[in-house]
Write a protein that holds these residues in place. Structure first.
Motif, short mmCIF file in Angstrom:
data_model
loop_
_atom_site.label_atom_id
_atom_site.label_comp_id
_atom_site.label_asym_id
_atom_site.label_seq_id
_atom_site.Cartn_x
_atom_site.Cartn_y
_atom_site.Cartn_z
N LEU A 1 42.73 35.69 47.62
CA LEU A 1 43.83 35.51 48.57
C LEU A 1 43.47 34.28 49.39
CD1 LEU A 1 44.14 39.18 49.84
CD2 LEU A 1 45.93 37.92 48.62
N LEU A 2 44.40 33.35 49.56
CA LEU A 2 44.14 32.09 50.24
C LEU A 2 45.03 31.92 51.46
CD1 LEU A 2 43.16 29.12 50.53
CD2 LEU A 2 44.82 28.53 48.72
N GLY A 3 44.41 31.68 52.60
CA GLY A 3 45.15 31.38 53.82
C GLY A 3 44.64 30.12 54.47
N VAL B 1 39.89 35.62 50.57
CA VAL B 1 39.34 36.93 50.24
C VAL B 1 39.02 36.88 48.77
CG1 VAL B 1 39.77 39.40 50.00
CG2 VAL B 1 40.64 38.19 52.00
N GLY B 2 37.76 37.14 48.44
CA GLY B 2 37.35 37.27 47.05
C GLY B 2 37.42 38.73 46.66
N ALA B 3 38.18 39.02 45.61
CA ALA B 3 38.38 40.40 45.16
C ALA B 3 38.12 40.47 43.66
CB ALA B 3 39.80 40.85 45.48
N VAL B 4 37.99 41.69 43.16
CA VAL B 4 37.84 41.89 41.73
C VAL B 4 38.92 42.84 41.21
CG1 VAL B 4 35.38 41.42 41.61
CG2 VAL B 4 36.15 43.75 42.04
N VAL B 5 39.39 42.53 40.02
CA VAL B 5 40.23 43.45 39.27
C VAL B 5 39.26 44.33 38.49
CG1 VAL B 5 41.94 43.66 37.43
CG2 VAL B 5 42.14 41.83 39.11
N THR B 6 39.32 45.63 38.70
CA THR B 6 38.31 46.53 38.13
C THR B 6 38.70 47.10 36.77
OG1 THR B 6 39.25 48.42 39.33
CG2 THR B 6 37.48 47.17 40.43
N ALA B 7 39.94 46.88 36.34
CA ALA B 7 40.38 47.41 35.05
C ALA B 7 41.47 46.53 34.47
CB ALA B 7 40.89 48.84 35.21
N ASP B 8 41.61 46.58 33.15
CA ASP B 8 42.74 45.93 32.49
C ASP B 8 43.25 46.86 31.40
OD1 ASP B 8 41.03 45.62 30.29
OD2 ASP B 8 40.83 43.46 30.51
N GLU B 9 44.03 46.33 30.45
CA GLU B 9 44.64 47.18 29.42
C GLU B 9 43.61 47.89 28.54
OE1 GLU B 9 44.06 43.07 27.93
OE2 GLU B 9 45.06 43.89 29.70
N ARG B 10 42.37 47.39 28.55
CA ARG B 10 41.31 48.02 27.75
C ARG B 10 40.59 49.13 28.51
NH1 ARG B 10 38.53 42.34 26.67
NH2 ARG B 10 39.24 42.23 28.81
N GLY B 11 40.82 49.21 29.82
CA GLY B 11 40.15 50.21 30.64
C GLY B 11 39.30 49.56 31.71
N GLU B 12 38.30 50.30 32.21
CA GLU B 12 37.45 49.82 33.29
C GLU B 12 36.63 48.61 32.83
OE1 GLU B 12 33.87 51.50 36.14
OE2 GLU B 12 35.37 52.90 35.35
N LEU B 13 36.56 47.59 33.68
CA LEU B 13 35.82 46.37 33.36
C LEU B 13 34.38 46.48 33.86
CD1 LEU B 13 38.45 43.64 34.34
CD2 LEU B 13 37.95 44.54 32.06
N PRO B 14 33.42 46.00 33.08
CA PRO B 14 32.02 46.04 33.50
C PRO B 14 31.64 44.83 34.35
CG PRO B 14 32.17 45.26 31.24
CD PRO B 14 33.58 45.57 31.69
N ASN B 15 30.69 45.02 35.23
CA ASN B 15 30.05 43.92 35.97
C ASN B 15 31.03 43.03 36.73
OD1 ASN B 15 27.45 44.67 34.98
ND2 ASN B 15 27.97 43.66 33.05
N THR B 16 32.05 43.62 37.33
CA THR B 16 33.07 42.81 37.99
C THR B 16 32.55 42.10 39.23
OG1 THR B 16 33.87 44.75 39.20
CG2 THR B 16 34.99 44.20 37.12
#
Length: 196
Positions: free
Chosen positions: A47-49, A79-94
């Motif tokens: 997120l950029l302000g 704000v640095g954020a992570v997407v924790t899942a995608d269409e394959r399921g939970e993402l590792p090491n985000t």
């Protein structure tokens, strides 16, 4: 060692009027975008302000009060954020992926003559609510970006922290070989960069 790594530090004294251009922010975020990630999952989101806009104000409002005393001067807040899942399921090491992206951004900032300060002291729930983050997005860090300002503009206690010598633990305490605690390298030279 790359000069940008040696010159990188985390000042709190930001110039309250200098601006970071949209072009400069694009370069910083391109550097972040090209970071390595687990299986090329690219979990980092931002997120950029810019100082004076609503996004900057809302990010600033999510910071702990002590961080607000100086971060309001930053030209931009991310704000640095992570997407924790995608269409394959939970993402590792985000979180690791976001860390790599932020480090790319920070080193690119050094190359552009900018300064950054990474901030862990913020309310993730306030960010989540204030920006309507989806359930699978986790805010992890805030990054202040701008130009170096005057240390005298900081509260007195932070002026002391801003000017103290920069230090890092020696490799003898960080890198082991054979068994844990057995140093892989001998003692290092004492010369260190000057800022935190």
């Amino acid at each position: 060692m790359l000069p940008a790594i040696e010159r990188r530090w985390s000042p709190r004294a930001f110039d309250p009027v200098a601006e970071v251009s949209a072009g400069q922010m694009r370069v910083l975020l391109e550097a972040a975008r090209w970071a390595a990630s687990h299986g090329n999952t690219q979990p980092a989101r931002f997120l950029l302000g810019y100082r004076g806009d609503d996004t900057h104000r809302r990010i600033l409002g999510a910071l702990r009060p002590r961080n607000r005393t100086w971060a309001h001067r930053a030209s931009a807040l991310l704000v640095g954020a992570v997407v924790t899942a995608d269409e394959r399921g939970e993402l590792p090491n985000t979180v690791y992926g976001l860390g790599l992206a932020v480090q790319n951004l920070v080193l690119q900032a050094v190359d552009l003559g900018l300064v950054t300060h990474q901030i862990g002291g913020f309310d993730p729930d306030a960010v989540r609510a204030g920006f309507a983050l989806p359930d699978d997005v986790l805010p992890v860090v805030v990054v202040a970006v701008g130009h170096l300002g005057n240390v005298a503009d900081l509260p007195e206690e932070l002026q002391v922290r801003e000017t103290r010598p920069r230090g890092r633990r020696p490799l003898t305490e960080l890198v082991f070989s054979g068994t844990w605690g057995e140093a892989a390298f001998s003692a290092e030279p004492a010369d260190q960069p000057e800022h935190e």
